[in-house]
Scaffold this motif. Structure first.
Motif, PDB file in Angstrom:
ATOM      1  N   SER A 246       0.808  -1.220   0.000  1.00  0.00           N
ATOM      2  CA  SER A 246       0.000   0.000   0.000  1.00  0.00           C
ATOM      3  C   SER A 246       0.840   1.269   0.000  1.00  0.00           C
ATOM      4  CB  SER A 246      -0.929   0.014   1.221  1.00  0.00           C
ATOM      5  OG  SER A 246      -0.181   0.004   2.428  1.00  0.00           O
ATOM      6  N   ASN A 247       2.162   1.129   0.133  1.00  0.00           N
ATOM      7  CA  ASN A 247       3.006   2.318   0.223  1.00  0.00           C
ATOM      8  C   ASN A 247       3.054   3.098  -1.088  1.00  0.00           C
ATOM      9  OD1 ASN A 247       4.984   4.137   1.338  1.00  0.00           O
ATOM     10  ND2 ASN A 247       6.496   3.059   0.106  1.00  0.00           N
ATOM     11  N   ILE A 248       3.081   4.411  -0.951  1.00  0.00           N
ATOM     12  CA  ILE A 248       3.310   5.322  -2.072  1.00  0.00           C
ATOM     13  C   ILE A 248       4.549   6.133  -1.737  1.00  0.00           C
ATOM     14  CG2 ILE A 248       2.416   7.268  -3.399  1.00  0.00           C
ATOM     15  CD1 ILE A 248      -0.389   6.294  -2.770  1.00  0.00           C
ATOM     16  N   ALA A 249       5.586   6.003  -2.550  1.00  0.00           N
ATOM     17  CA  ALA A 249       6.824   6.746  -2.301  1.00  0.00           C
ATOM     18  C   ALA A 249       6.587   8.226  -2.585  1.00  0.00           C
ATOM     19  CB  ALA A 249       7.943   6.201  -3.177  1.00  0.00           C
ATOM     20  N   GLU A 250       6.800   9.040  -1.562  1.00  0.00           N
ATOM     21  CA  GLU A 250       6.536  10.476  -1.684  1.00  0.00           C
ATOM     22  C   GLU A 250       7.731  11.263  -1.157  1.00  0.00           C
ATOM     23  OE1 GLU A 250       1.836  11.008  -0.945  1.00  0.00           O
ATOM     24  OE2 GLU A 250       2.953  10.252   0.772  1.00  0.00           O
ATOM     25  N   GLU A 255       9.330  17.568  -5.383  1.00  0.00           N
ATOM     26  CA  GLU A 255       8.150  17.860  -6.191  1.00  0.00           C
ATOM     27  C   GLU A 255       7.465  19.118  -5.682  1.00  0.00           C
ATOM     28  OE1 GLU A 255       5.536  14.564  -7.020  1.00  0.00           O
ATOM     29  OE2 GLU A 255       7.050  13.121  -6.379  1.00  0.00           O
ATOM     30  N   ASP A 256       6.935  19.885  -6.612  1.00  0.00           N
ATOM     31  CA  ASP A 256       6.192  21.094  -6.269  1.00  0.00           C
ATOM     32  C   ASP A 256       4.898  21.087  -7.071  1.00  0.00           C
ATOM     33  OD1 ASP A 256       5.402  23.492  -5.266  1.00  0.00           O
ATOM     34  OD2 ASP A 256       6.739  24.706  -6.512  1.00  0.00           O
ATOM     35  N   ASN A 257       4.009  20.210  -6.663  1.00  0.00           N
ATOM     36  CA  ASN A 257       2.764  20.016  -7.398  1.00  0.00           C
ATOM     37  C   ASN A 257       1.600  20.096  -6.423  1.00  0.00           C
ATOM     38  OD1 ASN A 257       0.547  19.021  -8.888  1.00  0.00           O
ATOM     39  ND2 ASN A 257       1.902  17.819 -10.209  1.00  0.00           N
ATOM     40  N   GLU A 258       0.753  21.091  -6.593  1.00  0.00           N
ATOM     41  CA  GLU A 258      -0.371  21.290  -5.678  1.00  0.00           C
ATOM     42  C   GLU A 258      -1.384  20.161  -5.752  1.00  0.00           C
ATOM     43  OE1 GLU A 258      -2.021  25.089  -6.451  1.00  0.00           O
ATOM     44  OE2 GLU A 258      -0.292  26.209  -5.661  1.00  0.00           O
ATOM     45  N   ASP A 259      -1.327  19.379  -6.833  1.00  0.00           N
ATOM     46  CA  ASP A 259      -2.247  18.243  -6.931  1.00  0.00           C
ATOM     47  C   ASP A 259      -1.845  17.111  -5.992  1.00  0.00           C
ATOM     48  OD1 ASP A 259      -3.706  19.545  -8.873  1.00  0.00           O
ATOM     49  OD2 ASP A 259      -2.569  18.672 -10.541  1.00  0.00           O
ATOM     50  N   TYR A 260      -0.577  17.082  -5.584  1.00  0.00           N
ATOM     51  CA  TYR A 260      -0.077  16.012  -4.733  1.00  0.00           C
ATOM     52  C   TYR A 260       0.190  16.478  -3.300  1.00  0.00           C
ATOM     53  CZ  TYR A 260       0.666  13.564  -9.146  1.00  0.00           C
ATOM     54  OH  TYR A 260       0.493  12.968 -10.362  1.00  0.00           O
ATOM     55  N   PHE A 261       0.666  17.697  -3.148  1.00  0.00           N
ATOM     56  CA  PHE A 261       1.049  18.194  -1.833  1.00  0.00           C
ATOM     57  C   PHE A 261       0.417  19.562  -1.562  1.00  0.00           C
ATOM     58  CE2 PHE A 261       4.615  15.523  -3.236  1.00  0.00           C
ATOM     59  CZ  PHE A 261       4.667  14.617  -2.185  1.00  0.00           C
ATOM     60  N   GLU A 262       0.118  19.790  -0.306  1.00  0.00           N
ATOM     61  CA  GLU A 262      -0.450  21.066   0.127  1.00  0.00           C
ATOM     62  C   GLU A 262       0.455  21.649   1.211  1.00  0.00           C
ATOM     63  OE1 GLU A 262      -4.520  22.829   2.207  1.00  0.00           O
ATOM     64  OE2 GLU A 262      -4.467  20.778   1.415  1.00  0.00           O
ATOM     65  N   LYS A 263       0.885  22.871   1.011  1.00  0.00           N
ATOM     66  CA  LYS A 263       1.761  23.545   1.970  1.00  0.00           C
ATOM     67  C   LYS A 263       0.941  24.396   2.926  1.00  0.00           C
ATOM     68  CE  LYS A 263       6.181  23.753  -0.471  1.00  0.00           C
ATOM     69  NZ  LYS A 263       6.906  23.034   0.615  1.00  0.00           N
ATOM     70  N   THR A 278       4.085  20.481   5.111  1.00  0.00           N
ATOM     71  CA  THR A 278       3.599  19.940   3.844  1.00  0.00           C
ATOM     72  C   THR A 278       2.828  18.668   4.131  1.00  0.00           C
ATOM     73  OG1 THR A 278       5.503  20.819   2.622  1.00  0.00           O
ATOM     74  CG2 THR A 278       4.242  19.070   1.569  1.00  0.00           C
ATOM     75  N   THR A 279       1.661  18.529   3.531  1.00  0.00           N
ATOM     76  CA  THR A 279       0.880  17.314   3.710  1.00  0.00           C
ATOM     77  C   THR A 279       0.540  16.711   2.354  1.00  0.00           C
ATOM     78  OG1 THR A 279      -1.145  16.360   4.677  1.00  0.00           O
ATOM     79  CG2 THR A 279      -1.311  18.588   3.764  1.00  0.00           C
ATOM     80  N   TRP A 287       5.026  16.493   6.640  1.00  0.00           N
ATOM     81  CA  TRP A 287       6.445  16.844   6.771  1.00  0.00           C
ATOM     82  C   TRP A 287       6.536  18.272   7.303  1.00  0.00           C
ATOM     83  CZ3 TRP A 287       4.318  14.200   2.811  1.00  0.00           C
ATOM     84  CH2 TRP A 287       4.908  12.984   2.408  1.00  0.00           C
ATOM     85  N   MET A 288       7.613  18.584   7.982  1.00  0.00           N
ATOM     86  CA  MET A 288       7.876  19.969   8.366  1.00  0.00           C
ATOM     87  C   MET A 288       9.261  20.353   7.865  1.00  0.00           C
ATOM     88  SD  MET A 288       8.278  19.417  12.466  1.00  0.00           S
ATOM     89  CE  MET A 288       9.304  18.106  13.142  1.00  0.00           C
TER      90      MET A 288
END
Length: 328
Positions: A246-250, A255-263, A278-279, A287-288
């Motif tokens: 089930s893991n997704i390597a993140e 990466e700087d993509n608002e579709d994947y991460f929200e700051k 970042t979530t 992450w912090m």
């Protein structure tokens, strides 16, 4: 063997990159038919295959190398005690490791780890303070290696996930589980992790972005309790495998993509430190950002509770810990 089992026995020599749908290799050091039988009782709704192979301690390094060449994590059943450091630590660079300790036999192992110059990050998870040598804890603290007591884990087990998110090698002592859930023979403890907790922690380890190998030990059980102990070991292995699948390597630093991460930026006031979080939009990981000594930014795994702590106007303890580690 049932046709619909996810676990399939093979010879150690058959391990190769061509194994279909393989997500991990379970390696039994010696004949462990009880564990293999318990594994074959388990099912999954997902389509994957876990291969089970037997080997000897002398041949284990070669089998682990075959797993690395195949690009699949190895789950090693060591028996009573962990494999010696040259086996699980073959002199190759690795950045992160974790140990779930359960008996006094872990003292020498932790002492070795605390002095390993190759290791950059390390976590001791679910330990009981009265069973841990204070001198070893001091050594770990001096190197800014992380520690999580059993009480903290029990209050919120999700807090151990950031500690193992980048773990490449892990060691799990099954004697960390309390006697009533894991009635092994000689080194059982009246208190310890619950069976559900060890399985959850094992799943988090399986979800690590960099996992290479996991070593299970503390598996010597009395004849009267072999079946129930083997079943718990099999369930721990099953949870590791589900975590791997089930893991997704993140990696938000790449990466700087608002579709994947929200700051999210948290301001602690005019004279305070602004902390950026970042979530992940897909997994909910956090992450912090920690300022590095060279002016750069270091992304450190954290939990949502760290974000909530900052929102309440306090600097999270985890942020302070890593700021000191990288800057002091």
């Amino acid at each position: 063997m049932k046709e619909d089992t996810i676990f399939e026995e093979i010879s150690a020599g058959a391990i190769s990159p061509q194994m279909p749908h393989c997500k991990a290799i379970v390696i039994n050091v010696g004949e462990m038919k009880g564990i293999t039988a318990a594994l074959q009782e388990l099912f999954s709704t997902q389509n994957y295959r876990i291969y089970v192979a037997n080997t000897t301690l002398s041949k284990l390094p070669a089998v682990l190398e075959r797993c690395r060449e195949a690009g699949v994590p190895a789950i090693v059943n060591c028996g009573k005690e962990p494999a010696a450091p040259p086996v699980w630590h073959p002199g190759k660079p690795y950045t992160s490791a974790a140990v779930v300790p359960g008996s006094k036999a872990n003292g020498d192992l932790l002492d070795f780890i605390s002095e390993d110059p190759m290791l950059q990050s390390f976590a001791v998870i679910g330990y009981q303070g009265y069973r841990m040598d204070p001198q070893i804890l001091v050594k770990l603290q001096k190197r800014y290696f992380e520690q999580m007591r059993l009480g903290t884990l029990r209050d919120d087990i999700t807090l151990c996930e950031p500690l193992v998110r980048e773990c490449s090698r892990a060691l799990i002592d099954m004697r960390s589980v309390r006697y009533s859930d894991y009635p092994c023979s000689n080194d059982a403890n009246p208190n310890g992790m619950y069976a559900e907790e060890i399985c959850t922690a094992a799943r988090y380890i399986g979800m690590s972005n960099r996992l290479e190998s996991i070593f299970l030990y503390g598996e010597e059980c009395s004849k009267n309790q072999l079946t129930i102990c083997y079943k718990l070991i099999a369930e721990v292995i099953w949870h590791i495998c589900e975590g791997i699948l089930s893991n997704i390597a993140e990696y938000p630093e790449y990466e700087d993509n608002e579709d994947y991460f929200e700051k999210k930026m948290v301001s602690l006031g005019e004279s305070g430190q602004n902390i950026s979080f970042t979530t992940s939009c897909s997994t909910g990981r956090w992450w912090m950002e920690i300022p590095g000594p060279d002016g750069g930014t270091i992304f450190v795994p954290c939990s949502k509770s760290d974000y909530k702590c900052a929102c309440s106007g306090e600097i999270p303890i985890r942020w302070l810990f890593f700021y000191q580690k990288y800057n002091l």
